[in-house]
Write a protein that holds these residues in place. Structure first.
Motif, short mmCIF file in Angstrom:
data_model
loop_
_atom_site.label_atom_id
_atom_site.label_comp_id
_atom_site.label_asym_id
_atom_site.label_seq_id
_atom_site.Cartn_x
_atom_site.Cartn_y
_atom_site.Cartn_z
N GLU A 25 0.81 -1.23 0.00
CA GLU A 25 0.00 0.00 0.00
C GLU A 25 0.84 1.28 0.00
N THR A 26 1.81 1.35 0.88
CA THR A 26 2.63 2.56 0.97
C THR A 26 3.42 2.77 -0.31
N HIS A 27 3.89 1.70 -0.91
CA HIS A 27 4.62 1.79 -2.17
C HIS A 27 3.71 2.37 -3.25
N LEU A 28 2.46 1.92 -3.30
CA LEU A 28 1.50 2.46 -4.27
C LEU A 28 1.31 3.95 -4.07
N GLU A 29 1.20 4.37 -2.82
CA GLU A 29 0.99 5.78 -2.53
C GLU A 29 2.20 6.62 -2.95
N VAL A 30 3.41 6.10 -2.75
CA VAL A 30 4.61 6.81 -3.18
C VAL A 30 4.66 6.90 -4.70
N ILE A 57 8.58 4.45 4.49
CA ILE A 57 8.32 5.55 3.56
C ILE A 57 9.63 6.10 3.01
N ARG A 58 10.60 6.30 3.87
CA ARG A 58 11.90 6.83 3.46
C ARG A 58 12.54 5.91 2.42
N GLU A 64 12.05 5.48 -5.33
CA GLU A 64 11.17 5.86 -6.45
C GLU A 64 11.36 7.30 -6.90
N LEU A 65 11.41 8.22 -5.96
CA LEU A 65 11.57 9.62 -6.34
C LEU A 65 13.00 9.91 -6.80
N GLY A 66 13.95 9.24 -6.18
CA GLY A 66 15.35 9.42 -6.56
C GLY A 66 15.60 9.06 -8.01
N MET A 70 13.95 13.47 -8.14
CA MET A 70 13.17 14.21 -7.14
C MET A 70 13.72 13.91 -5.76
N THR A 71 13.36 14.75 -4.80
CA THR A 71 13.79 14.52 -3.43
C THR A 71 12.58 14.40 -2.51
N ALA A 72 12.80 13.69 -1.43
CA ALA A 72 11.74 13.51 -0.42
C ALA A 72 12.30 13.88 0.94
#
Length: 116
Positions: A25-30, A57-58, A64-66, A70-72
């Motif tokens: 679930e969290t992966h989908l949200e990211v 999340i980190r 994914e964002l990297g 992108m940065t988180a």
């Protein structure tokens, strides 16, 4: 009359259309956050969640964002209402930690397969 699906969030109704059922679930949200950011030209995001959830999340956001340049920023909230005892001595906290470890393990297993 409102149908049950009308009460569900857009995320809940649509996320399985885009990604495999085994994704966490969290992966989908990211991943959906990444799509949203890409579409709108955003380069950074702020994730706020519980301290236990933040490790997962980190890991996912950095990966994914990297990849997209992108940065988180991940910020755990502080729950001042709870007692500050060692998590090992608190049954609910211990359960959270064990559950998060299992979810991280599952993510690492399927993500490694997808990435290979």
């Amino acid at each position: 009359m409102i149908a049950a699906t009308d009460r569900d969030s857009w995320l809940k109704r649509n996320k399985r259309k885009f990604y495999p059922d085994h994704y966490e679930e969290t992966h989908l949200e990211v991943l959906l956050a990444k799509e949203f950011m890409t579409e709108r030209g955003f380069r950074s995001a702020l994730f706020v969640s519980s301290p236990y959830h933040m490790r997962r999340i980190r890991m996912m956001a950095d990966e994914e964002l990297g990849k997209a340049g992108m940065t988180a920023q991940c910020v755990p909230y502080e729950d001042h209402a709870r007692s500050f005892q060692l998590w090992m001595l608190s049954r609910p906290d211990f359960r959270w930690v064990i559950t998060e470890c299992a979810k991280i393990g599952w993510y690492l297993i399927y993500h490694k397969q997808v990435s290979a």
